[in-house]
Design an enzyme around this catalytic site. Structure first.
Site, PDB file in Angstrom:
ATOM      1  N   ARG A  33      43.846  42.873  22.786  1.00 42.44           N
ATOM      2  CA  ARG A  33      45.314  42.979  22.855  1.00 42.44           C
ATOM      3  C   ARG A  33      45.942  42.596  21.519  1.00 42.44           C
ATOM      4  O   ARG A  33      46.941  43.187  21.106  1.00 42.44           O
ATOM      5  CB  ARG A  33      45.845  42.110  23.997  1.00 42.44           C
ATOM      6  CG  ARG A  33      45.449  42.666  25.360  1.00 42.44           C
ATOM      7  CD  ARG A  33      45.886  41.798  26.500  1.00 42.44           C
ATOM      8  NE  ARG A  33      45.278  42.259  27.756  1.00 42.44           N
ATOM      9  CZ  ARG A  33      45.287  41.595  28.897  1.00 42.44           C
ATOM     10  NH1 ARG A  33      45.871  40.419  28.955  1.00 42.44           N
ATOM     11  NH2 ARG A  33      44.714  42.099  29.966  1.00 42.44           N
ATOM     12  N   GLU A 177      39.196  37.058  43.954  1.00 42.71           N
ATOM     13  CA  GLU A 177      39.772  38.276  43.381  1.00 42.71           C
ATOM     14  C   GLU A 177      38.795  39.460  43.417  1.00 42.71           C
ATOM     15  O   GLU A 177      38.005  39.648  42.499  1.00 42.71           O
ATOM     16  CB  GLU A 177      40.207  38.033  41.928  1.00 42.71           C
ATOM     17  CG  GLU A 177      40.836  39.258  41.278  1.00 42.71           C
ATOM     18  CD  GLU A 177      41.281  39.029  39.839  1.00 42.71           C
ATOM     19  OE1 GLU A 177      41.814  39.983  39.232  1.00 42.71           O
ATOM     20  OE2 GLU A 177      41.097  37.907  39.315  1.00 42.71           O
ATOM     21  N   LYS A 219      43.394  37.229  45.915  1.00 48.07           N
ATOM     22  CA  LYS A 219      44.065  37.926  44.803  1.00 48.07           C
ATOM     23  C   LYS A 219      43.591  39.378  44.789  1.00 48.07           C
ATOM     24  O   LYS A 219      42.656  39.730  44.075  1.00 48.07           O
ATOM     25  CB  LYS A 219      43.773  37.235  43.471  1.00 48.07           C
ATOM     26  CG  LYS A 219      44.469  37.904  42.279  1.00 48.07           C
ATOM     27  CD  LYS A 219      44.282  37.139  40.987  1.00 48.07           C
ATOM     28  CE  LYS A 219      44.946  37.883  39.822  1.00 48.07           C
ATOM     29  NZ  LYS A 219      44.873  37.146  38.549  1.00 48.07           N
ATOM     30  N   GLY A 263      47.205  46.544  35.532  1.00 46.68           N
ATOM     31  CA  GLY A 263      47.575  47.659  34.669  1.00 46.68           C
ATOM     32  C   GLY A 263      48.889  48.314  35.022  1.00 46.68           C
ATOM     33  O   GLY A 263      49.329  49.255  34.353  1.00 46.68           O
ATOM     34  N   ARG A 294      49.178  40.530  32.498  1.00 43.52           N
ATOM     35  CA  ARG A 294      49.911  41.432  31.606  1.00 43.52           C
ATOM     36  C   ARG A 294      51.343  41.683  32.076  1.00 43.52           C
ATOM     37  O   ARG A 294      52.256  41.812  31.259  1.00 43.52           O
ATOM     38  CB  ARG A 294      49.165  42.762  31.493  1.00 43.52           C
ATOM     39  CG  ARG A 294      48.065  42.772  30.453  1.00 43.52           C
ATOM     40  CD  ARG A 294      47.302  44.075  30.451  1.00 43.52           C
ATOM     41  NE  ARG A 294      46.472  44.241  31.627  1.00 43.52           N
ATOM     42  CZ  ARG A 294      45.786  45.334  31.917  1.00 43.52           C
ATOM     43  NH1 ARG A 294      45.836  46.371  31.113  1.00 43.52           N
ATOM     44  NH2 ARG A 294      45.035  45.395  33.000  1.00 43.52           N
TER      45      ARG A 294
END
Length: 340
Positions: A33, A177, A219, A263, A294
């Site tokens: 990133r 998750e 999650k 995303g 994000r």
């Protein structure tokens, strides 16, 4: 095990219409990133970036817990304070990503398994001594031609359940998750089908491993079409499908479901969560919350750009996204909040 303490911590993590901030990016993910924005990929700049996040004024108004990376818990702010201490002082519960990342699954092309169970018991004991109160483990399920296979789903579910049992033994709340990825051209219906299968398998394994459901948080992904799918359903359709899938698979004993963003754009993730709470809040056995990475950080990272002079504006953007997601938990988010 301190069962009541686990239950109390779990309740705090989903209380007050707050959610979790995932700031647990691994070295490769964080560096990727940074590279995209032309930011040097150094440990010091990763530290600076995470200091910018945790020192954001008012973050605790919307964030109940922060998931940290192993690098971060051993670092300090410029004033010498540890990240764990700073979060605790703000009333934000510190947690830690404990999985070792994904690798190719032997004999199953295109599928991955998450590693990290070796010595996990001892690592969790150390994390608990450091003051961390919850942990996270991510499994990755890819939709494609002939996949996911039952072998991949079973192997990842078993690892998630073993991790969760070890967490509770150490007194840490496990964030479980199982992420069905958005990558691909699959339909929303296919995402529903796979996610339903994955969640049934995960909870079956959690039961077999003796995990106390009242002391964990799920999650999951939302039920969405693949990013390359020609048909992209409306916010209402995604909200309805997601809740329908969860009602079929998640036991009522689980206190909270904290969605990953996976995303989605920051605005879309907030809007979809908002619609679920507008339609179903107070009608469901569990809280519908967020554990976004994000979708909270991205605007702030774009502004910060590795430069100290940009910190105030970046923190303002971070605070804004956190506030938007708390509003979404209350069913009070709207596009006007973005315009402001």
């Amino acid at each position: 095990m301190h069962l009541q303490e686990l239950i109390n911590t779990t309740k705090l993590l989903v209380a007050d219409n707050k959610g979790l901030l995932a700031m647990d990016e691994s070295y490769p993910t964080c560096n990727k990133r940074f590279a995209k924005l032309g930011i040097p990929q150094t440990a010091e700049l990763r530290r600076d970036y995470r200091e910018m996040i945790v020192t954001t004024a008012g973050l605790n108004e919307s964030i109940s817990g922060a998931i940290l990376f192993n690098e971060t818990i051993h670092q300090q702010l410029k004033d010498g304070s540890s990240f764990i201490k700073v979060l605790n002082n703000k009333g934000i519960i510190p947690g830690i990503k404990v999985d070792g990342g994904t690798v190719a699954m032997a004999g199953h092309p295109g599928e991955k398994i998450t590693e990290g169970l070796d010595n996990l018991r001892y690592r969790l004991e150390e994390y608990a001594k450091m003051g961390l109160r919850f942990a996270k483990w991510r499994a990755v399920i890819t939709i494609g031609k002939g996949i996911p296979t039952q072998a991949c789903i079973q192997a990842n579910a078993h690892a998630l359940a073993r991790y969760a049992a070890l967490c509770q033994e150490a007194g840490l709340v496990p964030i479980v998750e199982p992420e069905v990825l958005m990558d691909g051209d699959h339909t929303m219906e296919r995402c529903f089908e796979v996610t339903e299968q994955v969640l049934h398998t995960v909870f079956n394994q959690l039961y077999k491993q003796g995990v106390m459901l009242e002391g964990m948080i799920l999650k999951p992904n939302m039920i969405v079409p693949g990013l390359a799918c020609k048909k992209q359903e409306s916010i209402d359709e995604v909200a309805n499908a997601t809740v329908k899938c969860l009602l079929r698979t998640v036991p009522a004993a689980v206190p909270g479901i904290a969605f990953l963003s996976g995303g989605q754009s920051p605005e879309l993730a907030s809007a979809r969560l908002n619609t679920m709470n507008v339609r179903f809040k107070n009608k469901l056995p569990w809280e519908l919350s967020f554990s976004f990475g994000r979708a909270i950080q991205e605007p702030a990272l774009d502004i910060w750009h590795g430069k100290e002079k940009n910190i105030p504006a970046a923190q303002k953007a971070l605070y804004h996204r956190a506030v938007c997601n708390r509003a979404a938990r209350q069913g009070e988010y709207n596009i006007e909040m973005e315009r402001k």
